[in-house]
Design an enzyme around this catalytic site. Structure first.
Site, PDB file in Angstrom:
ATOM      1  N   ALA A 261       3.152   3.061   5.549  1.00 34.91           N
ATOM      2  CA  ALA A 261       3.673   3.905   4.461  1.00 34.91           C
ATOM      3  C   ALA A 261       4.802   4.808   4.956  1.00 34.91           C
ATOM      4  O   ALA A 261       4.734   5.304   6.087  1.00 34.91           O
ATOM      5  CB  ALA A 261       2.553   4.731   3.860  1.00 34.91           C
ATOM      6  N   GLY A 263       6.788   2.431   3.724  1.00 35.62           N
ATOM      7  CA  GLY A 263       7.142   1.018   3.619  1.00 35.62           C
ATOM      8  C   GLY A 263       8.570   0.652   3.971  1.00 35.62           C
ATOM      9  O   GLY A 263       8.961  -0.514   3.814  1.00 35.62           O
ATOM     10  N   LYS A 265      10.112   0.249   6.885  1.00 37.72           N
ATOM     11  CA  LYS A 265      10.195  -0.760   7.950  1.00 37.72           C
ATOM     12  C   LYS A 265       9.495  -2.049   7.527  1.00 37.72           C
ATOM     13  O   LYS A 265       9.904  -3.148   7.913  1.00 37.72           O
ATOM     14  CB  LYS A 265       9.606  -0.205   9.248  1.00 37.72           C
ATOM     15  N   ASP A 282      -2.471   1.074   5.755  1.00 37.94           N
ATOM     16  CA  ASP A 282      -2.504   2.536   5.720  1.00 37.94           C
ATOM     17  C   ASP A 282      -3.914   2.956   5.318  1.00 37.94           C
ATOM     18  O   ASP A 282      -4.621   2.197   4.644  1.00 37.94           O
ATOM     19  CB  ASP A 282      -1.480   3.108   4.737  1.00 37.94           C
ATOM     20  N   ASP A 310      -7.788   1.815   8.521  1.00 39.91           N
ATOM     21  CA  ASP A 310      -7.404   2.706   9.612  1.00 39.91           C
ATOM     22  C   ASP A 310      -6.947   1.819  10.765  1.00 39.91           C
ATOM     23  O   ASP A 310      -7.710   0.983  11.257  1.00 39.91           O
ATOM     24  CB  ASP A 310      -8.630   3.537  10.030  1.00 39.91           C
ATOM     25  N   CYS A 382       8.820   8.978  15.582  1.00 39.25           N
ATOM     26  CA  CYS A 382       9.949   9.835  15.200  1.00 39.25           C
ATOM     27  C   CYS A 382       9.817  11.183  15.912  1.00 39.25           C
ATOM     28  O   CYS A 382      10.018  12.241  15.331  1.00 39.25           O
ATOM     29  CB  CYS A 382      10.023  10.019  13.681  1.00 39.25           C
TER      30      CYS A 382
END
Length: 441
Positions: A261, A263, A265, A282, A310, A382
């Site tokens: 999520a 989404g 990528k 997700d 998970d 990130c």
């Protein structure tokens, strides 16, 4: 409280929710703006006030601390002082008298009946306009940079330890620059045509220095355009869009996106497939709905399926060696996103980096069992912290000696080591990390 909605009242209401109640700035602000009747100019002002105040909170508090002589009891006062100080110190086009006048109106609007809060606010702000900016002594490098760039002490120390003072100054300054309006062009349509259409719409597009499928726009609002709605492009940072390019894909692969999520990528991988497919995971069904919506809009829903799992337990739901390619775009501290999400700098601690490392390794341990013998596993974050990036790679390889790092070459950048770290001051993008693994032999 009055229901009058102005740019400043909406900004103040948002700041109260973010600074006092712990809400997310983007969600709170977007909800407020949607229900308002503000002009585009006023929406832009409200946005600037919210993000600017949050971004420079440490700096603004430093300016105000010596001027506050009494205990503040009403919840709205500190956010109002911070927002007003931001305007006085950063918005040259707004006269100080106008800032004070608006602050008085807001104090009366947000304060309790017969409150004297407006007199307190007025007195402090007048004192600030007389005195002007102050900064710590530059000899105390950590405190000086912390206040000047509005970053927590621990993060300044962390950056200096790992990159030195000069590079830290550059990284911190870059975090306070305006985030780019970056979009990725769909590979399923003529990208040159999309670029030309963006020009016609007045977005003055420029190709990214990281890839030719990413374009930088001169202003926002692209999600309201037909180009976005028809799936010709999607909002995605230029560094983040490199992740899917790291995979070698022929088109027939069975792919797992373990932390998918919203989404972006997932969709990008699906665009490169014909007979293959992507399974997107997700924990939250609500987030998987976003993945499906993005896949539908971008024209790849026939290649994407979603599953509420998970990622740490993925091995319980899928067969061993089931996937040809696996992406783990892991949950992380988000330290590479400080331009876009300024409040992250105030909520994260060193402990978070270590706690997240455990989650990241648990996910990698789980999905490693699902990769086939000729497969590729890409890990990305990130963030720019070593604990969540290089240390995770090091520990994963130690626990899985059957895996090795695989060098990769992208359109405009390459990694001989199999790891790539993009710092926020390198290209003006988000900070990002990518590692590529293959099974040995």
């Amino acid at each position: 409280m009055s229901t009058t909605k102005t740019a400043r009242s909406i900004a103040l209401n948002t700041l109260i929710r973010v600074l006092e109640d712990g809400s997310y700035s983007n969600i709170s602000l977007n909800n407020s703006l949607k229900s308002s009747q503000l002009s585009k100019a006023d929406q832009n002002l409200a946005t600037k006030l919210v993000y600017g105040t949050i971004q420079y909170k440490i700096y603004l508090e430093y300016q105000l601390n010596g001027l506050i002589k009494t205990k503040i009891t009403e919840k709205y006062i500190m956010p109002l002082l911070l927002m007003s100080a931001y305007q006085i110190l950063f918005l040259d086009k707004v006269p100080n008298r106008a800032v004070l006048d608006e602050a008085n109106k807001l104090a009366k609007q947000f304060g309790k009946q017969h409150s004297s809060g407006f007199r307190l606010v007025n007195g402090i702000l007048r004192a600030l306009t007389r005195r002007g900016e102050i900064l710590p002594d530059q000899k105390d490098t950590v405190k000086y940079l912390s206040v000047k760039e509005s970053m927590p002490i621990w993060l300044v120390k962390y950056l200096i330890k790992n990159w030195g003072e000069k590079r830290t100054e550059s990284i911190l300054a870059s975090f306070n620059e305006t985030a780019k309006n970056s979009v990725r062009l769909s590979s399923l349509v003529n990208q040159k045509h999309t670029f030309i259409e963006l020009k016609k719409l007045g977005y003055d597009p420029e190709y990214s220095s990281l890839s030719s499928h990413d374009v930088i726009l001169n202003h926002g609002g692209i999600v309201e355009s037909d180009l976005f709605k028809k799936g010709y492009l999607t909002v995605q940072d230029e560094a983040a869009s490199l992740v899917a390019d790291v995979f070698d894909i022929s088109g027939n692969e069975v792919v797992l996106d373990a932390c998918s999520a919203p989404g972006g990528k997932t969709v990008q991988i699906a665009e490169r497939l014909n007979k293959g497919n992507v399974t997107a995971l997700d924990i939250h069904e609500k987030k998987l709905k976003l993945v499906r919506q993005n896949a539908e809009r971008m024209g790849v829903s026939d290649r994407v399926s979603t599953k509420g799992v998970d990622a740490r337990k993925a091995h319980d739901y899928f067969s061993k060696q089931q996937f040809d390619r696996i992406l783990v775009d892991a949950p992380c501290s988000g330290l590479g996103l400080l331009r876009r999400k300024p409040e992250i700098r105030y909520s994260k601690t060193m402990d978070d980096l270590l706690n997240l490392q455990k989650i990241q390794l648990d996910i990698l341990d789980s999905v490693a069992l699902l990769l086939n013998k000729n497969g590729e596993l890409v890990y990305s974050t990130c963030t720019i912290s070593f604990e969540e990036d290089e240390k995770v790679v090091e520990k994963f390889l130690k626990n899985h000696p059957n895996f090795e790092l695989a060098p990769f070459k992208l359109e405009k950048i390459a990694s001989k080591s199999g790891m790539l770290k993009i710092l926020p001051d390198s290209y003006g993008s988000d900070g990002f990390f990518i590692a590529k693994f293959k099974l040995r032999g």
